[in-house]
Design a protein around this motif. Structure first.
Motif, PDB file in Angstrom:
ATOM      1  N   LEU A 126       0.350  -2.864   8.202  1.00  0.00           N
ATOM      2  CA  LEU A 126       1.774  -3.092   8.402  1.00  0.00           C
ATOM      3  C   LEU A 126       2.613  -2.127   7.579  1.00  0.00           C
ATOM      4  CD1 LEU A 126       4.041  -5.079   9.451  1.00  0.00           C
ATOM      5  CD2 LEU A 126       3.673  -6.360   7.335  1.00  0.00           C
ATOM      6  N   LEU A 127       2.101  -1.720   6.419  1.00  0.00           N
ATOM      7  CA  LEU A 127       2.897  -0.951   5.463  1.00  0.00           C
ATOM      8  C   LEU A 127       2.625   0.540   5.500  1.00  0.00           C
ATOM      9  CD1 LEU A 127       2.665  -3.319   2.358  1.00  0.00           C
ATOM     10  CD2 LEU A 127       4.292  -3.349   4.254  1.00  0.00           C
ATOM     11  N   SER A 128       1.881   1.010   6.465  1.00  0.00           N
ATOM     12  CA  SER A 128       1.525   2.417   6.491  1.00  0.00           C
ATOM     13  C   SER A 128       2.737   3.282   6.807  1.00  0.00           C
ATOM     14  CB  SER A 128       0.434   2.685   7.533  1.00  0.00           C
ATOM     15  OG  SER A 128       0.085   4.043   7.549  1.00  0.00           O
ATOM     16  N   SER A 129       3.039   4.189   5.893  1.00  0.00           N
ATOM     17  CA  SER A 129       4.140   5.123   6.122  1.00  0.00           C
ATOM     18  C   SER A 129       3.646   6.404   6.796  1.00  0.00           C
ATOM     19  CB  SER A 129       4.833   5.465   4.801  1.00  0.00           C
ATOM     20  OG  SER A 129       3.882   6.001   3.885  1.00  0.00           O
ATOM     21  N   TYR A 130       2.327   6.523   6.934  1.00  0.00           N
ATOM     22  CA  TYR A 130       1.743   7.652   7.642  1.00  0.00           C
ATOM     23  C   TYR A 130       0.446   7.158   8.281  1.00  0.00           C
ATOM     24  CZ  TYR A 130      -1.290   8.067   3.498  1.00  0.00           C
ATOM     25  OH  TYR A 130      -2.165   7.830   2.475  1.00  0.00           O
ATOM     26  N   LEU A 131      -0.082   7.922   9.236  1.00  0.00           N
ATOM     27  CA  LEU A 131      -1.248   7.478  10.007  1.00  0.00           C
ATOM     28  C   LEU A 131      -1.065   6.043  10.512  1.00  0.00           C
ATOM     29  CD1 LEU A 131      -4.120   8.852   7.709  1.00  0.00           C
ATOM     30  CD2 LEU A 131      -3.104   9.945   9.695  1.00  0.00           C
ATOM     31  N   PRO A 132       0.013   5.767  11.237  1.00  0.00           N
ATOM     32  CA  PRO A 132       0.299   4.382  11.599  1.00  0.00           C
ATOM     33  C   PRO A 132      -0.701   3.759  12.577  1.00  0.00           C
ATOM     34  CG  PRO A 132       1.800   5.874  12.714  1.00  0.00           C
ATOM     35  CD  PRO A 132       1.041   6.695  11.728  1.00  0.00           C
ATOM     36  N   ASN A 133      -1.367   4.589  13.424  1.00  0.00           N
ATOM     37  CA  ASN A 133      -2.389   4.074  14.337  1.00  0.00           C
ATOM     38  C   ASN A 133      -1.886   2.861  15.120  1.00  0.00           C
ATOM     39  OD1 ASN A 133      -4.854   3.819  15.633  1.00  0.00           O
ATOM     40  ND2 ASN A 133      -5.882   2.836  13.926  1.00  0.00           N
ATOM     41  N   PHE A 149      -4.975   2.725   3.308  1.00  0.00           N
ATOM     42  CA  PHE A 149      -5.174   1.336   2.923  1.00  0.00           C
ATOM     43  C   PHE A 149      -6.645   0.965   2.941  1.00  0.00           C
ATOM     44  CE2 PHE A 149      -0.878   1.557   4.440  1.00  0.00           C
ATOM     45  CZ  PHE A 149      -0.194   0.881   3.443  1.00  0.00           C
ATOM     46  N   PHE A 150      -7.015   0.069   1.999  1.00  0.00           N
ATOM     47  CA  PHE A 150      -8.365  -0.465   1.959  1.00  0.00           C
ATOM     48  C   PHE A 150      -8.309  -1.960   1.649  1.00  0.00           C
ATOM     49  CE2 PHE A 150      -9.197   4.044   0.835  1.00  0.00           C
ATOM     50  CZ  PHE A 150     -10.084   4.331   1.868  1.00  0.00           C
ATOM     51  N   SER A 151      -9.399  -2.635   1.928  1.00  0.00           N
ATOM     52  CA  SER A 151      -9.493  -4.070   1.673  1.00  0.00           C
ATOM     53  C   SER A 151      -9.466  -4.357   0.180  1.00  0.00           C
ATOM     54  CB  SER A 151     -10.785  -4.616   2.281  1.00  0.00           C
ATOM     55  OG  SER A 151     -11.027  -5.935   1.829  1.00  0.00           O
ATOM     56  N   GLY A 152      -8.814  -5.459  -0.179  1.00  0.00           N
ATOM     57  CA  GLY A 152      -8.804  -5.892  -1.565  1.00  0.00           C
ATOM     58  C   GLY A 152     -10.035  -6.676  -1.963  1.00  0.00           C
ATOM     59  N   ALA A 153     -11.004  -6.826  -1.043  1.00  0.00           N
ATOM     60  CA  ALA A 153     -12.211  -7.599  -1.360  1.00  0.00           C
ATOM     61  C   ALA A 153     -13.029  -6.946  -2.464  1.00  0.00           C
ATOM     62  CB  ALA A 153     -13.065  -7.779  -0.112  1.00  0.00           C
ATOM     63  N   CYS A 154     -13.042  -5.614  -2.495  1.00  0.00           N
ATOM     64  CA  CYS A 154     -13.761  -4.890  -3.547  1.00  0.00           C
ATOM     65  C   CYS A 154     -13.248  -3.465  -3.603  1.00  0.00           C
ATOM     66  CB  CYS A 154     -15.272  -4.897  -3.280  1.00  0.00           C
ATOM     67  SG  CYS A 154     -16.235  -4.115  -4.607  1.00  0.00           S
ATOM     68  N   PHE A 155     -12.835  -3.029  -4.778  1.00  0.00           N
ATOM     69  CA  PHE A 155     -12.427  -1.640  -4.960  1.00  0.00           C
ATOM     70  C   PHE A 155     -12.442  -1.309  -6.446  1.00  0.00           C
ATOM     71  CE2 PHE A 155      -8.476  -4.082  -5.046  1.00  0.00           C
ATOM     72  CZ  PHE A 155      -7.826  -3.601  -6.173  1.00  0.00           C
ATOM     73  N   LEU A 156     -12.566  -0.027  -6.734  1.00  0.00           N
ATOM     74  CA  LEU A 156     -12.488   0.498  -8.100  1.00  0.00           C
ATOM     75  C   LEU A 156     -11.136   1.178  -8.262  1.00  0.00           C
ATOM     76  CD1 LEU A 156     -14.372   1.134 -10.697  1.00  0.00           C
ATOM     77  CD2 LEU A 156     -14.484   3.436  -9.708  1.00  0.00           C
ATOM     78  N   VAL A 157     -10.465   0.921  -9.390  1.00  0.00           N
ATOM     79  CA  VAL A 157      -9.158   1.534  -9.615  1.00  0.00           C
ATOM     80  C   VAL A 157      -9.056   1.944 -11.077  1.00  0.00           C
ATOM     81  CG1 VAL A 157      -8.026  -0.683 -10.131  1.00  0.00           C
ATOM     82  CG2 VAL A 157      -6.662   1.233  -9.256  1.00  0.00           C
ATOM     83  N   ARG A 158      -8.345   3.040 -11.317  1.00  0.00           N
ATOM     84  CA  ARG A 158      -8.089   3.462 -12.702  1.00  0.00           C
ATOM     85  C   ARG A 158      -7.166   2.420 -13.339  1.00  0.00           C
ATOM     86  NH1 ARG A 158     -10.114   8.668 -12.932  1.00  0.00           N
ATOM     87  NH2 ARG A 158     -10.140   9.755 -10.907  1.00  0.00           N
ATOM     88  N   ARG A 159      -7.630   1.859 -14.449  1.00  0.00           N
ATOM     89  CA  ARG A 159      -6.905   0.741 -15.049  1.00  0.00           C
ATOM     90  C   ARG A 159      -5.509   1.151 -15.498  1.00  0.00           C
ATOM     91  NH1 ARG A 159      -6.536  -1.045 -20.416  1.00  0.00           N
ATOM     92  NH2 ARG A 159      -5.991  -3.277 -20.622  1.00  0.00           N
ATOM     93  N   ASP A 160      -5.350   2.331 -16.061  1.00  0.00           N
ATOM     94  CA  ASP A 160      -4.028   2.739 -16.534  1.00  0.00           C
ATOM     95  C   ASP A 160      -3.047   2.852 -15.373  1.00  0.00           C
ATOM     96  OD1 ASP A 160      -5.196   5.021 -15.452  1.00  0.00           O
ATOM     97  OD2 ASP A 160      -4.442   6.369 -17.010  1.00  0.00           O
ATOM     98  N   LEU A 161      -3.505   3.368 -14.243  1.00  0.00           N
ATOM     99  CA  LEU A 161      -2.652   3.455 -13.058  1.00  0.00           C
ATOM    100  C   LEU A 161      -2.298   2.060 -12.555  1.00  0.00           C
ATOM    101  CD1 LEU A 161      -1.336   5.031 -10.693  1.00  0.00           C
ATOM    102  CD2 LEU A 161      -3.564   4.957  -9.558  1.00  0.00           C
ATOM    103  N   PHE A 162      -3.298   1.204 -12.463  1.00  0.00           N
ATOM    104  CA  PHE A 162      -3.087  -0.164 -11.988  1.00  0.00           C
ATOM    105  C   PHE A 162      -2.029  -0.873 -12.831  1.00  0.00           C
ATOM    106  CE2 PHE A 162      -4.297  -4.709 -11.904  1.00  0.00           C
ATOM    107  CZ  PHE A 162      -4.295  -4.940 -10.531  1.00  0.00           C
TER     108      PHE A 162
END
Length: 288
Positions: A126-133, A149-162
């Motif tokens: 819903l929130l895609s500002s590009y590649l809307p498909n 976009f990716f699923s929130g079920a499992c992902f790795l993220v840089r903690r400082d960015l988060f």
């Protein structure tokens, strides 16, 4: 500093946790389990598995609880993991290797495999500002790839960015918090990378035990959150149409006495109506 800490938000997840936490332990990860006031043996199971516990007196919702875990972690990365996800051997190493090779990327998503063997990959958001498909055509990347976009079920993220981005939006109790986070990561100029050699099995819907009323509550929040993020990003408000359609469906299925369908459509209608009335998800859950 620890390189990666796994964050697992649990709510009545005693049945799913042993396999989830066992897989994380096999990967050598410290784990923080944030318990959202479970009524089953979730806390006992998590402690038996050696996890660090954060115990909430009330159900704080998925995003708020993950934020608590991320703030408590002392690591460069956090791995957000649903209780019904089993991280495959070597998958964390694969995600970290991608993070090393793509220093300008902020979020790294594994290949999520459903119980029927289907690979879950979000074809649009819903929130895609590009590649809307707009047609929602699903084409799996053949290798590593950037996506919005990716699923929130499992992902790795840089903690400082988060943490710099404020983590998950704490106005959302459930649903669309992952879409919103991915949008803000992308808007901040950090890439989101799909890492298919990292494999996670997802036993969809097994994070929380089934109880009467949970379908209604789930659909309430799904409808409310969709309307919330739509307004947040200046998209057309879907609440009026959602309310009208689901109110009519609720009236129709009420004649069948099928509890599941009544909860499903009634919850969606109620969530949309709450959004139109100005009621928040936090007020609904007694968190405001």
């Amino acid at each position: 500093m620890t390189l990666v800490t796994a964050i697992v938000v649990a709510f009545d997840s005693a049945e799913a946790l042993p396999e989830c936490l066992g897989a994380l332990k096999a990967e050598g990860l410290p784990v923080i389990v944030v318990d959202n006031a479970s009524t089953d043996d979730t806390v006992v199971v998590a402690e038996r598995c050696g996890a660090q516990m954060i115990r909430n007196a009330k159900n704080e919702g998925y995003g708020r609880a993950n934020n608590l875990g991320a703030r408590a972690a002392a690591s460069e990365f956090v791995l957000v993991v649903n209780p019904d996800c089993i991280v495959g051997q070597g998958s964390v190493a694969a995600l970290l290797d991608a993070a090393r090779r793509y220093p300008d990327a902020g979020l790294f998503a594994p290949r999520i495999v459903e119980p029927d063997g289907r690979v879950f990959y979000q074809p649009r958001s819903l929130l895609s500002s590009y590649l809307p498909n707009p047609d929602g055509k699903l084409v799996l990347p053949e290798g590593e790839a950037c996506a919005p976009f990716f699923s929130g079920a499992c992902f790795l993220v840089r903690r400082d960015l988060f943490l710099r981005l404020g983590g998950f939006d704490e106005n959302i109790f459930l649903f669309y918090e992952d879409d919103d986070l991915c949008r803000r990561v992308a808007d901040a100029g950090a890439a989101l990378v799909y890492v298919p050699q990292a494999v996670v099995r997802h036993a969809r819907g097994k994070s929380t035990g089934a109880k009467p009323g949970r379908v209604f509550k789930s659909r309430w929040h799904q409808a409310w959150s969709r309307a919330y993020v739509s307004r947040k990003y200046n998209l057309p408000n879907p609440a009026p149409v959602m309310f009208a359609i689901n109110a009519l469906k609720t009236l129709g299925v009420s004649l069948t006495l099928q509890r599941g369908l009544i909860e499903r459509y009634g919850g969606s209608a109620a969530g949309a109506y709450a959004s139109l009335s100005g009621r928040t998800a936090l007020e609904e859950e007694g968190l405001s």
